[in-house]
Design a protein around this motif. Structure first.
Motif, short mmCIF file in Angstrom:
data_model
loop_
_atom_site.label_atom_id
_atom_site.label_comp_id
_atom_site.label_asym_id
_atom_site.label_seq_id
_atom_site.Cartn_x
_atom_site.Cartn_y
_atom_site.Cartn_z
N ALA A 1 0.88 -1.18 0.00
CA ALA A 1 0.00 0.00 0.00
C ALA A 1 0.91 1.23 0.00
N GLN A 2 0.64 2.14 -0.89
CA GLN A 2 1.51 3.31 -1.02
C GLN A 2 1.17 4.35 0.05
N TYR A 3 2.18 4.76 0.78
CA TYR A 3 1.96 5.90 1.66
C TYR A 3 3.19 6.79 1.70
N ALA A 4 2.96 8.02 2.08
CA ALA A 4 4.00 9.04 2.01
C ALA A 4 5.21 8.67 2.85
N PRO A 5 6.40 8.96 2.36
CA PRO A 5 7.62 8.62 3.09
C PRO A 5 7.95 9.61 4.21
N ASN A 6 7.02 10.51 4.49
CA ASN A 6 7.25 11.57 5.48
C ASN A 6 7.06 11.09 6.91
N LEU A 7 6.70 9.83 7.05
CA LEU A 7 6.33 9.29 8.36
C LEU A 7 7.55 8.81 9.15
N ARG A 8 7.53 9.08 10.46
CA ARG A 8 8.52 8.52 11.37
C ARG A 8 7.72 7.78 12.45
N VAL A 9 7.89 6.47 12.50
CA VAL A 9 7.07 5.64 13.40
C VAL A 9 7.78 5.39 14.73
N ILE A 10 7.03 5.57 15.79
CA ILE A 10 7.50 5.20 17.13
C ILE A 10 6.54 4.15 17.66
N ARG A 11 7.07 2.97 17.94
CA ARG A 11 6.20 1.89 18.43
C ARG A 11 6.02 2.03 19.94
N VAL A 12 4.79 2.01 20.37
CA VAL A 12 4.47 2.05 21.79
C VAL A 12 3.58 0.85 22.09
N MET A 13 3.52 0.45 23.34
CA MET A 13 2.71 -0.73 23.66
C MET A 13 1.21 -0.44 23.59
N CYS A 14 0.84 0.81 23.82
CA CYS A 14 -0.59 1.16 23.84
C CYS A 14 -0.71 2.67 23.70
N VAL B 1 -1.44 9.65 16.55
CA VAL B 1 -1.47 8.60 17.54
C VAL B 1 -2.45 7.56 17.00
N LEU B 2 -1.94 6.36 16.75
CA LEU B 2 -2.74 5.33 16.09
C LEU B 2 -2.82 4.09 16.98
N GLY B 3 -4.04 3.68 17.26
CA GLY B 3 -4.19 2.55 18.16
C GLY B 3 -5.34 1.64 17.80
N CYS B 4 -5.58 0.70 18.69
CA CYS B 4 -6.64 -0.30 18.51
C CYS B 4 -8.02 0.38 18.54
N HIS B 5 -8.94 -0.22 17.81
CA HIS B 5 -10.32 0.28 17.84
C HIS B 5 -10.88 0.14 19.27
N PRO B 6 -11.81 1.01 19.64
CA PRO B 6 -12.45 0.88 20.95
C PRO B 6 -12.99 -0.54 21.14
N HIS C 1 -5.54 -3.98 24.10
CA HIS C 1 -5.00 -5.11 24.86
C HIS C 1 -4.84 -4.79 26.33
N TYR C 2 -4.94 -3.53 26.67
CA TYR C 2 -4.87 -3.14 28.07
C TYR C 2 -6.21 -2.57 28.52
N LEU C 3 -7.24 -3.01 27.83
CA LEU C 3 -8.65 -2.74 28.13
C LEU C 3 -9.08 -1.30 27.89
N GLU C 4 -8.46 -0.35 28.59
CA GLU C 4 -8.96 1.02 28.50
C GLU C 4 -7.93 2.03 28.02
N GLY C 5 -6.78 1.54 27.56
CA GLY C 5 -5.73 2.46 27.15
C GLY C 5 -6.18 3.41 26.06
N ASN C 6 -6.85 2.85 25.05
CA ASN C 6 -7.27 3.71 23.95
C ASN C 6 -8.39 4.68 24.38
N LEU C 7 -9.16 4.27 25.37
CA LEU C 7 -10.19 5.18 25.88
C LEU C 7 -9.55 6.34 26.63
N ARG C 8 -8.43 6.04 27.31
CA ARG C 8 -7.68 7.12 27.97
C ARG C 8 -7.12 8.08 26.92
N ALA C 9 -6.61 7.50 25.83
CA ALA C 9 -6.09 8.34 24.74
C ALA C 9 -7.21 9.22 24.19
#
Ligand code: FES
Length: 139
Positions: free
Chosen positions: A30-43, A65-70, A74-82
């Motif tokens: 999938a083509q996406y812009a090369p302007n991205l710098r990814v930082i992996r976080v657990m949640c 900030v990109l995460g799991c759908h509501p 994997h930590y139950l409420e992390g994305n809701l905190r985000a």
């Protein structure tokens, strides 16, 4: 020249969903812009607003900030905190004279490689239209 402006967009990607989605985007070409710098976080729940502000005041032109759908965190409420921090971060940006559009929170699952590419491309294009921010090191 504004036309030559190539934004740097930082993406904090949840290990379990968005990071895997980024991987799938890559393996499925999938083509996406090369302007991205990814930082992996657990949640996404561990991405404190200070990290977003620090990135935007030290050279990044936009932050994703990109995460799991509501319901899938994997930590139950992390994305809701985000999600709960979304508006606070936007207000902090305004205080610093930065446009709200320089920050975006989205949900991308491990199977959504094309969605990952779409979100990244939309963000890079939006930031390109805004131009360099007041703290940009490449204005
Ligand atoms: Fe993915 Fe929490 S584990 S957002």
């Amino acid at each position: 020249m504004a036309n030559d402006f190539e934004p740097i967009v930082l993406a904090f990607c949840c290990n379990w969903c968005a990071y895997a989605g980024a991987d799938l985007a890559g393996t499925s070409r999938a083509q996406y812009a090369p302007n991205l710098r990814v930082i992996r976080v657990m949640c996404t729940g561990m991405v404190h607003p200070n990290l977003v502000i620090e990135a935007l005041t030290k050279g990044a032109d936009g932050v994703l900030v990109l995460g799991c759908h509501p319901g899938d965190c994997h930590y139950l409420e992390g994305n809701l905190r985000a999600e709960g921090r979304r508006e606070a971060i936007s207000l902090l940006l305004e205080d610093l004279g930065l446009e709200r559009e320089r920050f975006r929170l989205e949900w991308v699952s491990a199977s959504e490689g094309p969605r990952f590419a779409k979100v990244v491309n939309e963000m890079v294009e939006a930031i390109r239209q805004l131009g360099p921010g007041p703290y940009s090191t490449r204005a």
